[in-house]
Motif scaffolding. Sequence first.
Motif, PDB file in Angstrom:
ATOM      1  N   GLN B 159       0.958  36.444  31.653  1.00 32.67           N
ATOM      2  CA  GLN B 159       1.834  36.069  30.526  1.00 32.67           C
ATOM      3  C   GLN B 159       3.057  35.330  31.053  1.00 32.67           C
ATOM      4  O   GLN B 159       4.068  35.946  31.345  1.00 32.67           O
ATOM      5  N   ASP B 161       5.280  33.796  29.608  1.00 33.19           N
ATOM      6  CA  ASP B 161       6.478  33.882  28.773  1.00 33.19           C
ATOM      7  C   ASP B 161       7.066  35.279  28.737  1.00 33.19           C
ATOM      8  O   ASP B 161       8.003  35.552  27.990  1.00 33.19           O
ATOM      9  N   ASP B 195      14.981  37.279  32.869  1.00 29.31           N
ATOM     10  CA  ASP B 195      15.611  36.730  31.674  1.00 29.31           C
ATOM     11  C   ASP B 195      16.967  37.358  31.403  1.00 29.31           C
ATOM     12  O   ASP B 195      17.903  36.692  31.004  1.00 29.31           O
TER      13      ASP B 195
END
Lengths: 506, 330, 343, 343
Positions: B159, B161, B195
């Motif tokens: 994944q 993202d 992030d």
Amino acid sequence: MVTEDPAAPLLQMQGIVKHFPGAKALDGVDLDVLPGEVHCLLGQNGAGKSTLIKVLAGAHQPTAGTILMDGQEIQISHPVAALEHGVATMYQELDVVDGLTVAENIYLGHELASAGFTQRRTVASRTRELMARLGHPEIPPHREVGELSAAGKQIVSMARALSRDARVIVMDEPSAVLDSGEVDNLFRVVDELTSQGVAIVYISHRLEEIRRIGDRITVLKDGVTVGRNLDVADTPTDELIKLMTGKNVEYAFPERPGVPQDAPVRLEVTDLSLSGVFSDVSLSIRAGEIVGLAGLVGSGRSEILETIYGARRATHGRVQLDGKSLRRGSVGAAVAADIGLAPEERKSQGLLLDEPVYRNVTLSSFARIARGGWLDERAEKAAATEQAAALDLRPAGVDRAIRTLSGGNQQKAMLARWLVHGCEVLLLDEPTRGVDVGARSEIYDLVRRLADAGTAVLVVSSEIPEVLGLADRVLVISDGQVVHSGPAESIDEHQVLDMVMEGSAA
Amino acid sequence: GCVSNEPAEEEGSDSEEMSSEEGSGGTMNDEPGETVTIGFSAPAADHGWMGAITSAAEDAAADYEDVELRVAEGTNDVNVQISQIETFIADGVDAIVLLPFDGAALTDVATEAMEAGIPVVNVDREFSSPFAARSTVLGDNYGMGVSAGTYICEQLGDQPDAVVAEIQGIASLPLTQDRSQGFEDALADCGLDVDNQVAAEFTVQSGEQVTANLLQAAPEIDAIWNHDDDQGVGVLQAIENAGRDEFFMVGGAGSLDVMEHIQSGDTVLEATVVYPSTQAADGIKLARLIAQEKNLGDLASSTVPRTVQLYAPVVTADNVDQFMDIGFRS
Amino acid sequence: MSEQQTPSSPAADNPTKHRESSRSRLGLSGATVRNLGLVAALLLLCLVGFLTGGDRFASVQNLMIVLSLASVTGVIAIGMTFVITTGGIDLSVGSVLGLTTVWASTLATQTMADQYGWIVMVGCALLVGLAAGLINGVIIAYGNVVAFIATLSMLVAARGLAELIANRRTQIVNQSSFESTFQGDLLGVPKIVWIFAIVAVAGWFLLNRTTFGRRTVAVGGNAEAARLAGINVKRHLLYVYGLAGLTAGVAGVMLLARTGAGSSTNGLLLELDVIAAVVVGGTLLVGGRGTIVGTVIGVLIFATLTNVFIINNIDSSVQQIARGAIIVAAVLLQQRFARRSTS
Amino acid sequence: MSEQQTPSSPAADNPTKHRESSRSRLGLSGATVRNLGLVAALLLLCLVGFLTGGDRFASVQNLMIVLSLASVTGVIAIGMTFVITTGGIDLSVGSVLGLTTVWASTLATQTMADQYGWIVMVGCALLVGLAAGLINGVIIAYGNVVAFIATLSMLVAARGLAELIANRRTQIVNQSSFESTFQGDLLGVPKIVWIFAIVAVAGWFLLNRTTFGRRTVAVGGNAEAARLAGINVKRHLLYVYGLAGLTAGVAGVMLLARTGAGSSTNGLLLELDVIAAVVVGGTLLVGGRGTIVGTVIGVLIFATLTNVFIINNIDSSVQQIARGAIIVAAVLLQQRFARRSTS
Ligand SMILES: Nc1ncnc2c1ncn2[C@@H]1O[C@H](COP(=O)(O)OP(=O)(O)OP(=O)(O)O)[C@@H](O)[C@H]1O
Ligand SMILES: Nc1ncnc2c1ncn2[C@@H]1O[C@H](COP(=O)(O)OP(=O)(O)OP(=O)(O)O)[C@@H](O)[C@H]1O
Ligand SMILES: [Mg+2]
Ligand SMILES: [Mg+2]
């Protein structure tokens, strides 16, 4: 006014001795107070008056001596005990708490409360009553005391004493910060109280006040009673002064030699304004001239002095010394140009209380005394000692902390600061506040001598006779405006009062 | 749940096991030799791992009747720590075990000790000069980050993202930077990045505080790496308070509580990366051996080695049983 | 401490008298005017939060997070407001908080709580906090030791004691009655926020509507005048430091509930945050003036600041620089506002 | 801050006057009498050190260890004495110290130093410290921000900046001219101890023999009186905070020499130690009285305490408890002594 049998004193203090470690403030003092009388306590600065009443108030513990109330010996081991015995005190140092409101100050220590919660409404209405009784219904109970003037604080202090329902109220120089109108108010309340049988112990350096309200007098000198229960009516002023000072003091203002017409104008103030306080004040003082500012408390006299001095930034107008304009709002510039200010509130505005006298005296004269930032303490002490001697400072040593000096001597030290500096213009704000009779005439002499030597002097005083007696020329200030200007001889106390009142009514 | 303030024997048995692990032929080594004085200095016990370090050192020393341990007051002031080492030197201790607040800052004084003939065992935070320590016991901070990152890559590698958050310890410490660097590098290998990054202070309270905010800042998260299991107590509580469970978390250090959570699978905590709190205990043991001129039991060479770098394995539900023994009570 | 803070100095540009009149016109008390500036600073911060964080910032959930975070500091700040109003300072609150969490979560305490209920843990925390506060008070009031030194000593000593008791471990709370009583929400608001609200309201009444509060102000404003008015200044100081210790105990309970763990590291460096919030709120360090409302706003400003930073995912070093600048800016804004609103 | 410290309160049995007179009889200044109590505390501590540590405590080598430890804190404490004498406080000194060590040891600075000599590194540290101090001063004096808040903001911000510059790594000093100049001994005494001695003597002269010192005392004693006497109070405050920053820079150089490493964590929590030493030394937190000799003794007391603890090998947690108790005891002893010696 004495309503009860004079043979039965309400309060007796006998053989009170108070030693501060190293100093004897009281050395056997007696005091008898009858119910319903105004008993005046007189004495020079440092005679021990405040110490005596602090012993009575439980703020100090006496080293020896007894206190009797209604003939019974009582112990006053802390302030609460005094209050419980019905002795309330207005202290000389303003003893209010700035952060609390008027009502809270009055009821501090005996708050009206239920289960710890203050009863604000009751307190407010009682405060309003008290303030009305003192002639100041305009002071609201919820106003923070820090926002009041010194006179306002004194009134709060008075109201607090009243709120205690005392049998003896001690007032330590209450009139020092009040003007004549306020003093009238105070005396009206005193009359009211005495007619109810409350005894007042009244301390003041203003002999004329004692003449007005006093019944009997006790005189202290160097911590001992030298005059006991003298009748006010029968004792001439000379005798009182002699008792206090131990010598005959000429209680008069120094001669006015007259300012020569050709003397140069030293200080020229043109259209000086400070928004909200005073506006368009113009005045000029010639070398050797003493100019007095008369007016009510709150009329803006102190502000005028402070603005000339640069301690406040003028919103408008100009100050010139010997024809040269001064930088606006800069004390440094004023001091450098040899302008000096002896401020109104000695303790908060003038003195470093814990520093020795000589350091207080030389504080503004580093430019003269220091070399390249280095201080020569010996030179400092020499300069201070010289001025102390010229002013007859007592005690003469310049090494002691200035806190330990009496009020009058502290005031002399303030003057000495500017003598060391050497001033062209001297601004004096209430130079004799709290100063005893002897020191007072010494200060008058000194100011006059300075003027004779060419200094231009501007004096503010709440005592109109002082302004009229000392100054060559008088400006009357009312509500921030100059309402009269002219030679001191051509005007008397009543005229000044009329002008002042008129101005504030307008 | 687990109970704190557990009896001391457990800890004792821990260290015994450790000692047997480390020197399995070491019965000889454990025999009392001449008494040695060891000076020990470490940063302030202002977080659980550091507290465990100091306690472990004290316990390890207590196991030997021939070791007299001098413990200096924990301090985060390098100036004071230098003075402590100077005092040890002046006292003429036989060896010094030093967990410096800042390795580089203590290098000079450690070198001084070595020059004065006192062997120094450097623990956890490495000196900037090889001459400053006789032997060095290190965790692997960079390796920790790599292990955590690799584990997350394994789970989320498909994944790109995925949202990854990182809860650091005290950001200003170099070791935190090492861990973050390793983490970043490992994530980069599978195309992920960090992030959201927040810094706590190794304490429960700060862990709870920053995590509560972090969860608000990132409404959707796939994985979190928390550097430290002590602050992890607060981190887990914050996650529980927020009622979030859409992600999994990897811990750091390897406290017993965390291992129990991993074992029972009752929280988002899936794994932790071990950063052994046994380092100081190992340091004490090595210092004793050095001072007594002995060697590690199983080694062929005749002296204690210069560097021991402890392994930073990932503990998951599959292998947690193996590691329960070295877990420390935070 | 420096002259700028003394409102009583008749400094040049201090329009005391004038200010009063316009204030009374608006019907605002002095404290209210001062607080307006603070509210402005807080609103500005919220605006920034909204612009940068959008819904993540402006949601009920986030509000609850900020409030929860503010609660622990906030409760202590209420106690600290009283201390600072007397002109003192209490540096020990953070470490006393840590000590209370440790003491209230030892095996022994939790076992007893299993038997007698959560009250044991809470009582333990409150008693420990109160005792530490009273020790501070005795040393300061009767030993005449400067508050800074006395409470700094308590800071160090309480931390040491907490370490000894906890044996430097984190103690997990698993006492179910405690957890069910203090964790979670009530009417959609976390219980610890309720506690903060109750303590704040109680503190407001105590400071503004009781003799205790009036005396606190008096002692800080003019200790000698307070003494002469018959107030037992020393005893009052003792009570005030006791109160501060007690709030540290309450905060300890809240932190235990929130983190589920007692640790000697709890409350590390909290003292500076608390004092900063109180002072930014408008309570004077020299004493004589204290405001609970200001303190609450001050605490909220700091909590919101942290929240906005994290929502924007700002690097922690940059955060620190910004934090320093923003605090100064907030205080300057507050001053400007107070000046403008009165002219 | 609380009333006990205020010398200006005309407290009932405050033996000010008495002290004054007996003082003059003995030819001792007030500061000297107060310092005697401190010296007694220090001697007592040394006695304990000697009784428990014997020669390990009472050796020249150990003395040098204690002095070296005291030096870094000591230099900052000299600057802090001036700040506290004005009635202010500087919480930022520790983090400014950290910042100066980082800035003076970056690769760029060290490279330049390789070319132009150690003066580059020293100049850098001093300039950075001075600049930080001046920023504090501007915010406090001209922005009217309470010193506590202004310097707390600087504390946070300087730490953040240091982290950014150092990239949170420790920077190793290997500039040889710097090392040879500042490391090691001179005449058997570590060079940093010499620096401390020089700074202390200079500080003493500055405070007691120059107009700068006199102004410092005046500003702290009564700012309004100082202003009306013609002293530019704001400018003076600016200078004083600048001076404090400068001493942080000097301490930065010393710490760089001592540790050979620049790090943003240097000076962590140093502010509390420094303030404690200054206040224990007898400088009043409310301002108006400062003593350099007292500060030096205060710093020595704390350094000796640390030393005695290490020598006695006490458990770290117990040490903290003892430290708290001993500090309070020392202050109480000092007071008792001052009272007795004057009666
Ligand atoms: N707390 C104190 N410690 C030492 N000496 C004191 C103290 N208070 C007063 N004195 C000294 O006691 C003497 C009497 O002071 P006191 O204040 O009673 O005088 P006073 O008659 O009220 O003078 P004034 O008219 O100036 O108010 C003075 O010499 C004063 O210096
Ligand atoms: N800081 C201030 N800002 C604005 N107005 C002020 C300020 N201080 C005082 N005033 C106003 O200035 C006027 C004069 O004040 P002040 O009481 O100092 O006068 P004064 O004539 O010197 O009386 P005193 O005899 O008390 O010295 C008052 O009407 C007061 O309302
Ligand atoms: Mg008097
Ligand atoms: Mg006036």
